[in-house]
Write an enzyme that holds these catalytic residues in place. Structure first.
Site, PDB file in Angstrom:
ATOM      1  N   ASP A  15       0.285   0.653 -10.225  1.00  0.00           N
ATOM      2  CA  ASP A  15       0.334  -0.468  -9.286  1.00  0.00           C
ATOM      3  C   ASP A  15      -1.048  -0.843  -8.749  1.00  0.00           C
ATOM      4  O   ASP A  15      -1.383  -0.479  -7.623  1.00  0.00           O
ATOM      5  CB  ASP A  15       1.260  -0.078  -8.113  1.00  0.00           C
ATOM      6  CG  ASP A  15       1.712  -1.284  -7.313  1.00  0.00           C
ATOM      7  OD1 ASP A  15       1.497  -2.415  -7.770  1.00  0.00           O
ATOM      8  OD2 ASP A  15       2.295  -1.083  -6.234  1.00  0.00           O
ATOM      9  N   GLU A  68      -4.847  -5.788  -2.526  1.00  0.00           N
ATOM     10  CA  GLU A  68      -3.853  -4.959  -1.855  1.00  0.00           C
ATOM     11  C   GLU A  68      -4.333  -3.524  -1.600  1.00  0.00           C
ATOM     12  O   GLU A  68      -4.345  -3.064  -0.467  1.00  0.00           O
ATOM     13  CB  GLU A  68      -2.565  -4.949  -2.679  1.00  0.00           C
ATOM     14  CG  GLU A  68      -1.495  -4.054  -2.096  1.00  0.00           C
ATOM     15  CD  GLU A  68      -0.188  -4.107  -2.884  1.00  0.00           C
ATOM     16  OE1 GLU A  68      -0.067  -4.936  -3.799  1.00  0.00           O
ATOM     17  OE2 GLU A  68       0.706  -3.307  -2.566  1.00  0.00           O
ATOM     18  N   GLU A 114      12.278  -1.695  -7.377  1.00  0.00           N
ATOM     19  CA  GLU A 114      12.111  -1.509  -5.940  1.00  0.00           C
ATOM     20  C   GLU A 114      13.281  -2.095  -5.153  1.00  0.00           C
ATOM     21  O   GLU A 114      13.101  -2.789  -4.160  1.00  0.00           O
ATOM     22  CB  GLU A 114      10.792  -2.138  -5.476  1.00  0.00           C
ATOM     23  CG  GLU A 114       9.590  -1.566  -6.230  1.00  0.00           C
ATOM     24  CD  GLU A 114       8.236  -2.059  -5.739  1.00  0.00           C
ATOM     25  OE1 GLU A 114       8.144  -3.230  -5.338  1.00  0.00           O
ATOM     26  OE2 GLU A 114       7.274  -1.261  -5.771  1.00  0.00           O
TER      27      GLU A 114
END
Ligand code: GCU
Length: 683
Positions: free
Chosen positions: A367, A395, A286
């Site tokens: 993820d 998240e 990332e």
């Protein structure tokens, strides 16, 4: 007191009846203030005082009456050589407990183990059990870490927490380490009580400035407030720090000046923090720098740090979450797949890592989604040890505004049998080191507590932190058993309180999966704006690679070898064959592995699209019941926590309807297939 979480030491029912079965004094063996055995003595005094109203004193030698003796095995055997024979074998951090007629013996393999034993004893008596017992408890794995994603600075003003939903950082402020670290010490106490032995305090997306001399001094202060609890400090590194901070013109891991620079950093850290746990590194992911920037391998990158840590006894957790978020092209490449990245990058490196390198692998290949298959990378590392990375901060799972009790999901992952060499190979047996025999393996949990007085932003979310520690210590424990303990310690003994919290918690993950992303399509949160709330349309047409490939007629990622991205082939043969074949792929992962028409029939007999519609109605209906269930508890728990939870449950009930209707409407608009029950459509 929200800060005390499950360590409230609230008075147990009919406390006075039990006083005779409790010790009257505490004896600590070789205790030094600021170290765990000393802390254990204090906790026993505070705990028995709070739970039973019995005042104990700490004595150096054996006083009259019943005693609680706490210390390390070696300190005990020094004083009582003849006792050595009767003691069990303990591994690092393990403990032995012997409770007999009010006399309590708590021995740890090390100081930390002694403290764990004291917390365990306190937890047992807090649950109302004062009977005699003997227990030997060893952790399932040596690495039981917590990662905080705390930023050093945020525009130079304050310390935010990436994917944190409980306030600002308890560690950092304004680019520095906070002066007042009281909360950091309280956090360490909670973590020690569930067997966590290290905390990485700064974000994996690391600021190089964490390594300035001033901030190293600050890190040493954090380590000082952790030490009484046996919690070690770990540090996240920015791979480009030699350039960003050190002024070198390169950060090539094989460059001599770079190696020397990092050695200086390790030496300087250990001068200040002799018991530092080690490093955590996110590289080439990332947009983060890494060894591949210089065409070096990930092993070259990890080993650089491993070698500088070796003289000091530190270890490095090197993350497998490596992928390039710019290179994937969905439209042009049917075979492009972010899920393939980890194995592609790490294959062939297993025997290249130094022996103090551990590879930290997210539980699934993408993820932290509501449902993912276990990452196949766990089967590719047999010499190098691995930790499984779990996420306590929710998240993609409702960000603590939704109740989602995660232990059942973690258990399913840990119990999954990957069939390496056609032999039993559960994930838990791999991360305990038992399956392949590595020494350094275990667990890493992304927690992200903050300054909020509930720690995570929600009282009920704390069961996830508790469960994480408990499972890392012993993955055989059950989700309901862990929850029962946590509920008693947090809310007391009222049966209705237990029934309600158990029902809500155990229904919460299935409900969330039902009203978010079904059949392995991933969570369907907005992937660009904060990973919150429904936005199925945001999944596709971007380079991030969390795709669903939904069009007007079909949906799902074809990850087969014969026709798709080939991901299924990264598993050992038996598992690969199961996922390759649509007939043997479980419904709950169908769209993870296969691209099918909306009219594809599931094993349940329903079509994919009808399953979507029905699940969304079912899950959101369940979320409505959480409110009425909780309302039964009015007056049975304190007003503050009652209302705090109620507020969130009402919100969740409403938001689950938003989820239901947006997801259903989205797929109705795409497919044009009406709901058999007439609920979804053109109204
Ligand atoms: C997720 C998360 C990021 C985080 C990353 C990681 O993508 O959204 O905030 O940095 O995982 O685990 O490194």
């Amino acid at each position: 007191d929200g800060l005390a979480a499950w360590l409230r030491y609230a008075r147990v029912p009919s406390a006075s009846r039990h006083l005779g079965k409790l010790p009257s004094a505490v004896v600590t063996l070789n205790a030094t203030k600021g170290y765990p055995v000393h802390t254990a003595g204090q906790e026993l005094v505070d705990g028995i005082g709070g739970l039973f109203g019995k005042k104990l004193t700490v004595a150096k030698s054996k006083p009259k009456g019943t005693t609680a003796t706490v210390g390390t095995v070696s300190a005990y055997v020094d004083k009582n050589p003849s006792a050595a024979k009767g003691l069990p074998d303990l591994v690092e951090d393990g403990f032995y407990l012997k409770i007999s007629k009010g006399n309590v013996l708590i021995l740890g393999q090390n100081e930390r183990g002694a403290l764990y034993g004291a917390f365990h004893y306190l937890s047992v008596i807090a649950q109302g059990n004062v009977s005699d017992f003997t227990l030997t408890s060893n952790p399932d794995a040596p690495v039981r870490w917590v990662n905080q994603w705390d930023n050093m600075q945020d525009g130079g003003t304050h310390g935010s927490v990436e994917r944190g939903y409980g306030g600002d950082s308890i560690f950092f402020w304004d680019g520095h380490i906070r002066e007042d670290l009281t909360r950091a010490g309280q956090y360490a106490r909670l973590l020690a009580s569930i067997g966590i032995n290290a905390v990485v305090a700064n974000n994996v997306n690391a600021n190089a400035s964490i390594l300035t001399p001033e901030n190293m001094d600050g890190l040493a202060r954090i380590a000082d407030v952790f030490r009484p609890y046996g919690v070690q400090l770990g540090v996240s590194l920015n791979f480009a720090a030699p350039q960003l901070l050190g002024g070198l013109d390169t950060f090539d891991p094989l460059d001599k000046t770079v190696v020397n620079w990092w050695q200086g950093i390790a030496d300087n850290l250990y001068k200040r923090i002799p018991d530092m746990a080690g490093y955590l590194v996110k590289a080439n992911s990332e947009g983060q720098p890494g060894p591949m920037t210089y065409n070096r391998t990930l092993a070259d990158g990890a080993n650089l740090f491993a070698r500088t840590l070796r003289p000091h006894g530190g270890i490095i957790l090197f993350r497998a979450f490596v992928y390039d978020h710019r290179s994937l092209n969905q439209t042009l490449d049917w075979k492009a797949d972010r899920a393939n990245a980890a194995v592609n990058y790490f294959d062939g490196l297993d025997d290249k890592f130094e022996d103090n390198v551990v590879i930290q692998i997210k539980y699934g290949p993408i993820d932290f989604q509501v449902r993912e298959p276990v990452s196949p990378l766990f089967t590719h590392l047999r010499r190098t040890g691995a930790t499984v990375e779990l996420q306590i901060t929710q998240e993609y799972l409702g960000q603590q505004a939704h109740v989602v009790y995660l232990a059942p999901m973690w258990k399913e992952l840990l119990d999954f049998d990957l069939r390496v060499d056609s032999k039993p190979s559960t994930l838990k047996s791999i991360v305990s080191g038992k399956r392949f025999g590595q020494k350094l393996t275990g667990y890493a949990g992304v927690v992200n507590v903050g300054t909020n007085t509930t720690w995570l932003g929600s009282h009920l979310a704390m069961s996830n932190l508790y469960a994480y520690g408990k499972l890392a210590w012993d993955p055989e424990q059950t989700s309901t058993g862990i929850l029962k303990e946590w509920t008693t310690l947090t809310f007391g003994h009222d049966k209705l309180v237990h029934d309600v919290i158990t029902k809500i918690s155990m229904e919460s993950w299935p409900a969330y999966e039902d009203y978010s992303g079904n059949l392995g399509i991933q969570t369907l949160t907005d992937i660009l704006l904060g990973h919150y709330g429904p936005n199925p349309g945001s999944q596709d047409g971007n380079p991030w690679g969390q795709w669903t490939r939904a069009d007007d007629d079909t949906i799902g990622m074809d990850r087969t070898v014969w026709n798709g991205t080939g991901f299924a082939g990264q598993y050992p043969p038996e598992i690969a064959a199961m996922y390759e074949n649509i007939e043997t792929t479980p419904d709950n992962l169908l769209l993870w592995f296969h691209h099918v028409p909306y009219t594809q029939k599931l094993k349940s007999g329903k079509t994919v699209i009808q399953h979507f519609y029905d699940a969304h109605y079912k899950g959101s209906a369940t979320a409505q019941t959480f409110v009425t269930l909780w309302e039964k508890l009015k007056g049975r728990i304190d007003k503050e926590r009652y209302e705090h939870v109620l507020f969130r449950l009402i919100y969740q009930a409403g938001h689950s309807l938003v989820w239901r209707d947006s997801v259903n409407q989205f797929y109705f608009n795409k497919s044009g297939i009406p709901d058999e029950l007439g609920r979804v459509g053109n109204h």
